[in-house]
Design an enzyme around this catalytic site. Structure first.
Site, PDB file in Angstrom:
ATOM      1  N   TYR A 117       0.872  -1.173   0.000  1.00  0.00           N
ATOM      2  CA  TYR A 117       0.000   0.000   0.000  1.00  0.00           C
ATOM      3  C   TYR A 117       0.906   1.219   0.000  1.00  0.00           C
ATOM      4  CZ  TYR A 117      -3.967  -2.898   1.605  1.00  0.00           C
ATOM      5  OH  TYR A 117      -4.959  -3.822   1.722  1.00  0.00           O
ATOM      6  N   THR A 143      -1.337  -2.329  -4.430  1.00  0.00           N
ATOM      7  CA  THR A 143      -2.802  -2.313  -4.339  1.00  0.00           C
ATOM      8  C   THR A 143      -3.284  -0.885  -4.569  1.00  0.00           C
ATOM      9  OG1 THR A 143      -2.812  -4.214  -2.879  1.00  0.00           O
ATOM     10  CG2 THR A 143      -4.765  -2.814  -2.834  1.00  0.00           C
ATOM     11  N   ASP A 240      -8.649 -11.968  -9.107  1.00  0.00           N
ATOM     12  CA  ASP A 240      -9.112 -12.619  -7.882  1.00  0.00           C
ATOM     13  C   ASP A 240     -10.561 -12.223  -7.616  1.00  0.00           C
ATOM     14  OD1 ASP A 240      -9.362 -10.208  -6.448  1.00  0.00           O
ATOM     15  OD2 ASP A 240      -7.495 -10.471  -5.345  1.00  0.00           O
ATOM     16  N   GLY A 263      -8.036 -15.719  -1.936  1.00  0.00           N
ATOM     17  CA  GLY A 263      -7.899 -15.035  -0.662  1.00  0.00           C
ATOM     18  C   GLY A 263      -8.538 -15.819   0.474  1.00  0.00           C
TER      19      GLY A 263
HETATM   20  C1  LIG Z   1      -9.453 -10.670   5.632  1.00  0.00           C
HETATM   21  C2  LIG Z   1      -8.916 -10.105   4.350  1.00  0.00           C
HETATM   22  C3  LIG Z   1      -7.757  -9.328   4.361  1.00  0.00           C
HETATM   23  C4  LIG Z   1      -7.267  -8.797   3.177  1.00  0.00           C
HETATM   24  N1  LIG Z   1      -6.109  -8.089   3.204  1.00  0.00           N
HETATM   25  C5  LIG Z   1      -5.607  -7.581   2.047  1.00  0.00           C
HETATM   26  C6  LIG Z   1      -4.366  -6.893   2.055  1.00  0.00           C
HETATM   27  O1  LIG Z   1      -3.721  -6.742   3.085  1.00  0.00           O
HETATM   28  N2  LIG Z   1      -3.922  -6.394   0.871  1.00  0.00           N
HETATM   29  C7  LIG Z   1      -4.624  -6.538  -0.305  1.00  0.00           C
HETATM   30  O2  LIG Z   1      -4.189  -6.065  -1.363  1.00  0.00           O
HETATM   31  N3  LIG Z   1      -5.791  -7.223  -0.344  1.00  0.00           N
HETATM   32  C8  LIG Z   1      -6.289  -7.745   0.805  1.00  0.00           C
HETATM   33  N4  LIG Z   1      -7.459  -8.460   0.769  1.00  0.00           N
HETATM   34  C9  LIG Z   1      -8.152  -8.655  -0.529  1.00  0.00           C
HETATM   35  C10 LIG Z   1      -7.723  -9.982  -1.180  1.00  0.00           C
HETATM   36  O3  LIG Z   1      -6.400  -9.919  -1.666  1.00  0.00           O
HETATM   37  C11 LIG Z   1      -8.641 -10.343  -2.372  1.00  0.00           C
HETATM   38  O4  LIG Z   1      -8.619  -9.266  -3.301  1.00  0.00           O
HETATM   39  C12 LIG Z   1     -10.092 -10.605  -1.981  1.00  0.00           C
HETATM   40  O5  LIG Z   1     -10.173 -11.289  -0.752  1.00  0.00           O
HETATM   41  C13 LIG Z   1     -10.864 -11.363  -3.057  1.00  0.00           C
HETATM   42  O6  LIG Z   1     -10.480 -12.706  -3.166  1.00  0.00           O
HETATM   43  P1  LIG Z   1     -11.302 -13.932  -2.478  1.00  0.00           P
HETATM   44  O7  LIG Z   1     -12.725 -13.835  -2.944  1.00  0.00           O
HETATM   45  O8  LIG Z   1     -10.607 -15.172  -2.966  1.00  0.00           O
HETATM   46  O9  LIG Z   1     -11.203 -13.735  -0.988  1.00  0.00           O
HETATM   47  C14 LIG Z   1      -7.959  -9.017   1.952  1.00  0.00           C
HETATM   48  C15 LIG Z   1      -9.106  -9.810   1.954  1.00  0.00           C
HETATM   49  C16 LIG Z   1      -9.579 -10.370   3.124  1.00  0.00           C
HETATM   50  C17 LIG Z   1     -10.797 -11.251   3.071  1.00  0.00           C
END
Ligand SMILES: Cc1cc2nc3c(=O)[nH]c(=O)nc-3n(C[C@H](O)[C@H](O)[C@H](O)COP(=O)(O)O)c2cc1C
Length: 310
Positions: A117, A143, A240, A263
């Site tokens: 970030y 991001t 994703d 994720g």
């Molecule tokens: C609990 C949680 C924490 C996340 N933390 C980050 C993060 O630190 N940095 C980031 O770019 N995306 C973060 N994401 C977004 C994920 O990288 C991803 O874009 C999103 O969860 C969609 O994928 P999924 O449907 O497989 O979970 C987070 C998602 C979740 C659920």
């Protein structure tokens, strides 16, 4: 959803405290993102020799056993005492690549990519990236959809001061200062895809942050073709959001993704069974991908193209 993933999720729901569950589930809403993959329809080939199906690839110079990567998610110590070390071990054992979150509860170790970030303090941002690079990270995933935390998120998470003044210029700046390829995560539009490429992006991740940033965003299954068409093969496009089975991965690849990230399934897997759970999750998805590729008449990722979709 792959039955193994469903079993891991229900086990995680049994063991995790309510507030951690709520944190993981924030933004995931009504299942529309998963549903968008499931609404796609396939046109399989017949009578192709699929005795051996190979899902290996090379992504930005890294050889990978399958196009299924661990997406960046924060604070794995909330899910398992061994935290990111366990996730990384599981990913390594499965021949996958892990993108470490800048909000990881452990410093980067081993191999993989580092998610960043842009913080108000650009020097601190750069120091995070240089530490990860010097510890072995081979690419940055910037991001781009988080000028500040989204409305869906609650709780004591605002410990990093993210920069509302981040711009496309930060792509080239990070690439130049670190010497690493920079992928941009959060792209949902053709114009942004082209702007990111002009600004020096080495790859794009089509993502809506799982609905955790701006609400009512387009499902990534719908945004992916627009971004792929804009990029015209110049850099890899990853995606994703709601990918839960080999069929979902196959559809993403058919729409032109080079690879996918998962994720929440990895978080559930980590909570349910540590490194072994993460390995099983990733292997399960890869095996399922190989299985459905064979049924679709595809022996390698090169055989998967948009003609597979109705
Ligand atoms: C609990 C949680 C924490 C996340 N933390 C980050 C993060 O630190 N940095 C980031 O770019 N995306 C973060 N994401 C977004 C994920 O990288 C991803 O874009 C999103 O969860 C969609 O994928 P999924 O449907 O497989 O979970 C987070 C998602 C979740 C659920």
């Amino acid at each position: 959803m792959l039955p193994l993933l469903a079993a891991q999720e229900s086990r995680a729901r049994e063991v995790l405290p309510t507030e951690v569950l709520a944190w993981v589930l924030d933004g995931s809403g009504d299942g529309a993102f998963e549903g968008a993959w499931r609404s796609l329809r396939l046109r399989p080939h017949v009578l192709r020799d699929v005795t051996s199906v190979d899902v290996a690839l090379d992504l930005l110079g890294t050889p990978l056993g399958s196009p299924i990567l661990v997406g960046p998610t924060a604070f794995h110590d909330r899910l398992h005492p061994a935290a990111e070390s366990a996730t990384a071990a599981g990913a390594r054992a499965a021949g996958s690549l892990m993108v470490w979150s800048m909000r990881a509860s452990r410093p980067f170790e081993g191999t993989g990519w580092w998610q960043v970030y842009v913080l108000r303090n650009r020097q601190a941002t750069l120091e995070h990236c240089l530490r990860a690079r010097d510890a072995g990270a081979s690419a940055l995933v910037l991001t781009g959809d988080t000028p500040y935390l989204g409305t869906a998120r609650r709780g004591p998470l605002d410990d990093l001061d993210q920069a509302p003044d981040a711009t496309l210029d930060d792509i080239g700046w990070l690439a130049a200062e670190t010497g690493l390829p920079v992928l941009v995560k959060g792209v949902l539009r053709r114009d942004d895809a082209l702007d990111c490429l002009r600004a020096g992006a080495a790859g794009l991740v089509v993502s809506n942050h799982g609905g955790r940033q701006l609400s009512r965003t387009v499902p990534t299954a719908e945004a992916l073709p627009e971004v792929v068409d804009a990029v015209e093969g110049r850099v890899p496009v990853l995606v994703d959001g709601g990918i839960r089975s080999g069929l979902d991965v196959l559809c993403a690849l058919a729409l032109g993704a080079s690879a996918v990230l998962v994720g929440k399934p990895v978080m559930w897997a980590l909570a349910s069974d540590g490194a072994a759970g993460v390995e099983a999750c990733l292997r399960g998805l890869s095996d399922d991908l190989a299985f459905v590729m064979g049924l679709a008449g595809c022996c390698s990722l090169a055989d998967v193209d948009r003609s597979l979709l109705a």
